[in-house]
Design a protein around this motif. Structure first.
Motif, mmCIF file in Angstrom:
data_model
loop_
_atom_site.group_PDB
_atom_site.id
_atom_site.type_symbol
_atom_site.label_atom_id
_atom_site.label_comp_id
_atom_site.label_asym_id
_atom_site.label_seq_id
_atom_site.Cartn_x
_atom_site.Cartn_y
_atom_site.Cartn_z
ATOM 1 N N MET A 256 34.038 16.272 -30.227
ATOM 2 C CA MET A 256 35.397 15.613 -29.773
ATOM 3 C C MET A 256 36.611 16.767 -30.312
ATOM 4 N N GLU A 257 37.405 16.652 -29.565
ATOM 5 C CA GLU A 257 38.678 17.637 -29.676
ATOM 6 C C GLU A 257 39.599 16.802 -30.789
ATOM 7 N N HIS A 258 39.681 17.565 -31.710
ATOM 8 C CA HIS A 258 40.729 16.612 -32.951
ATOM 9 C C HIS A 258 42.383 17.360 -32.892
ATOM 10 N N VAL A 259 43.045 16.417 -32.966
ATOM 11 C CA VAL A 259 44.691 16.683 -32.941
ATOM 12 C C VAL A 259 44.765 16.904 -34.644
ATOM 13 N N LEU A 260 44.290 16.486 -35.451
ATOM 14 C CA LEU A 260 44.523 16.643 -37.003
ATOM 15 C C LEU A 260 43.255 16.605 -37.781
ATOM 16 N N ARG A 261 42.976 17.581 -38.629
ATOM 17 C CA ARG A 261 41.945 17.587 -39.606
ATOM 18 C C ARG A 261 42.636 18.155 -40.923
ATOM 19 N N THR A 262 42.090 17.488 -41.890
ATOM 20 C CA THR A 262 42.451 18.011 -43.486
ATOM 21 C C THR A 262 41.303 18.519 -43.970
ATOM 22 N N TYR A 263 41.443 19.568 -45.110
ATOM 23 C CA TYR A 263 40.201 20.233 -45.517
ATOM 24 C C TYR A 263 40.613 20.295 -46.970
ATOM 25 N N ASN A 264 39.977 19.083 -47.837
ATOM 26 C CA ASN A 264 40.198 19.068 -49.266
ATOM 27 C C ASN A 264 41.640 18.888 -49.629
ATOM 28 N N LEU A 265 42.401 18.429 -48.779
ATOM 29 C CA LEU A 265 43.926 18.255 -49.219
ATOM 30 C C LEU A 265 44.318 17.619 -50.289
ATOM 31 N N THR A 266 45.153 18.386 -51.227
ATOM 32 C CA THR A 266 45.520 17.923 -52.582
ATOM 33 C C THR A 266 46.821 18.099 -52.831
ATOM 34 N N LYS A 267 47.512 16.976 -53.340
ATOM 35 C CA LYS A 267 48.911 16.981 -53.831
ATOM 36 C C LYS A 267 48.756 16.599 -55.393
ATOM 37 N N THR A 268 49.394 17.636 -56.336
ATOM 38 C CA THR A 268 49.284 17.287 -57.743
ATOM 39 C C THR A 268 50.737 17.121 -58.193
ATOM 40 N N ASN B 59 39.959 14.634 -47.032
ATOM 41 C CA ASN B 59 39.214 15.234 -45.449
ATOM 42 C C ASN B 59 39.194 14.160 -44.561
ATOM 43 N N ILE B 60 40.335 14.225 -43.661
ATOM 44 C CA ILE B 60 40.473 13.221 -42.597
ATOM 45 C C ILE B 60 40.389 13.916 -41.145
ATOM 46 N N ASN B 61 40.011 13.202 -40.152
ATOM 47 C CA ASN B 61 39.601 13.525 -38.856
ATOM 48 C C ASN B 61 40.225 12.731 -37.800
ATOM 49 N N VAL B 62 41.287 13.043 -37.213
ATOM 50 C CA VAL B 62 41.918 12.523 -36.127
ATOM 51 C C VAL B 62 41.630 12.874 -35.011
ATOM 52 N N GLY B 63 40.718 12.249 -33.891
ATOM 53 C CA GLY B 63 40.259 12.773 -32.677
ATOM 54 C C GLY B 63 41.287 12.430 -31.449
ATOM 55 N N ARG B 64 41.401 13.343 -30.509
ATOM 56 C CA ARG B 64 42.417 12.849 -29.462
ATOM 57 C C ARG B 64 41.816 11.687 -28.755
ATOM 58 N N GLY B 65 43.017 10.693 -28.626
ATOM 59 C CA GLY B 65 43.079 9.557 -28.163
ATOM 60 C C GLY B 65 42.547 8.433 -29.208
ATOM 61 N N ASP B 66 42.676 8.760 -30.375
ATOM 62 C CA ASP B 66 42.239 7.813 -31.486
ATOM 63 C C ASP B 66 43.659 7.074 -31.734
ATOM 64 N N ILE B 67 43.366 5.661 -32.269
ATOM 65 C CA ILE B 67 44.580 5.120 -33.003
ATOM 66 C C ILE B 67 43.939 5.120 -34.462
ATOM 67 N N ILE C 288 45.529 21.973 -43.840
ATOM 68 C CA ILE C 288 45.804 21.070 -42.848
ATOM 69 C C ILE C 288 45.552 22.040 -41.290
ATOM 70 N N GLU C 289 45.023 21.155 -40.438
ATOM 71 C CA GLU C 289 44.831 21.787 -39.279
ATOM 72 C C GLU C 289 45.287 20.908 -38.076
ATOM 73 N N LEU C 290 46.147 21.288 -37.085
ATOM 74 C CA LEU C 290 46.663 20.775 -36.310
ATOM 75 C C LEU C 290 46.355 21.275 -34.878
ATOM 76 N N PHE C 291 45.706 20.322 -33.949
ATOM 77 C CA PHE C 291 45.370 20.999 -32.560
ATOM 78 C C PHE C 291 44.655 22.093 -32.783
ATOM 79 N N GLY C 292 43.535 22.225 -33.795
ATOM 80 C CA GLY C 292 42.773 23.226 -33.777
ATOM 81 C C GLY C 292 43.309 24.480 -34.380
ATOM 82 N N ASN C 293 44.596 24.261 -34.929
ATOM 83 C CA ASN C 293 45.464 25.416 -35.560
ATOM 84 C C ASN C 293 45.597 25.418 -36.793
#
Length: 304
Positions: free
Chosen positions: A1-13, A24-32, A61-66
């Motif tokens: 599946m193509e993802h528009v958003l992925r995060t990798y161990n995203l942390t805010k301190t 770690n969240i993964n939002v695929g294209r077409g998701d709500i 953070i990865e947006l549109f594979g970037n």
């Protein structure tokens, strides 16, 4: 599946406390994508990091594979974070025109198109001070749609709205996804709304992602049960165990029992309780919902 958003161990301190912890969240294209959690769970902090409004402490953070985020990536995203602010003495169109010029988007038709997308095409000449709260929220979404984004992030879009306003926003979100093929991430603390919208759900609690699951898989995991409303739950539970051999049940709250076995013996359960002087006000088969699932994941903490 193509993802528009992925995060990798995203942390805010903040001050040695992780407000967002290895997310770690993964939002695929077409998701709500329903980003679900209590107030203060870390939803808005996560969204601000995704949108570049708050510095990431660690992770990616990865947006549109970037992963090399730039204006080109953010030009493909629209967002509404917090309550939308407007010039109240200006019309809806005038407010959107100011924003259009600020973002340097040349297409004047974008205002008319965005208003049509959110169901506000008939507001010509009406000042924002005369808008209902639901109309202001839709105008805020229209502002986020001016540049025709592929991905729309909405932070608590139904917050403070009455039931009619909530229904309008829900229908709008579904329309944006189906008709205009926009991928959406919707943060919310209202479980019932997320359940009506989301194709995929991420549950965040105290900064950590407890679960990421498709709605279809959630439905498979949730259990069916017989719901009993009785006048004496202690006596009823005794009878369930002694007379019927039922042990897989819970007293959900005073007078309310959920029986997870022998679902085809509701008639016998009812007969046994009534014949032993337990009044049965309700008996029916139903299924766990998202709120039940959330409570199980968080160890019994209800959502607010």
């Amino acid at each position: 599946m193509e993802h528009v958003l992925r995060t990798y161990n995203l942390t805010k301190t903040y001050k040695n406390v992780n407000a967002v912890d290895s997310l770690n969240i993964n939002v695929g294209r077409g998701d709500i994508y329903g980003f679900l959690g209590k107030n203060g769970a870390g939803k808005t902090t996560t969204i601000k990091m995704i949108m570049g409004l708050s510095k990431v402490s660690s992770g990616e953070i990865e947006l549109f594979g970037n992963k090399a985020l730039d204006n080109k990536c953010y030009g493909r995203i629209g967002s509404l974070i917090d309550y939308p602010g407007f010039y109240l003495n200006l019309t809806g169109e005038e407010n959107l025109e100011i924003h259009r010029r600020m973002i340097g988007f040349a297409g004047k038709d974008s205002i008319r198109n965005a208003l049509e997308m959110v169901g506000l095409k008939d507001i010509q000449g009406k000042k924002v001070k005369n808008f209902s709260l639901g109309m202001k929220q839709r105008l805020g979404i229209a502002r986020a749609l001016l540049h025709h984004p592929e991905f729309l992030i909405l932070d608590e879009p139904t917050n403070g709205l009455d039931p009619i306003g909530i229904k309008e926003i829900r229908e709008l979100i579904l329309n944006l996804n189906k008709k205009y093929e926009i991928t959406l991430l919707i943060s919310s603390h209202i479980l019932s709304e997320v359940q009506l919208l989301a194709t995929k759900i991420g549950i965040i609690h105290k900064g950590r992602l407890l679960e990421e699951i498709s709605y279809d898989e959630l439905q498979k995991r949730n259990r069916h049960y017989i719901q009993l409303k009785v006048d004496n739950d202690k006596k009823a539970s005794f009878l369930l165990e002694k007379n019927l051999g039922i042990n897989d049940y819970v007293i959900w709250e005073d007078g309310l029992i959920r029986v997870y076995e022998k679902l085809n013996e509701g008639w016998n359960i009812n007969k046994t309780l009534v014949s032993n002087d337990v009044r049965v006000d309700e008996i029916y088969i139903t299924v766990d919902n998202l709120e039940d699932y959330f409570i199980r994941l968080t160890g019994g903490e209800s959502n607010a």
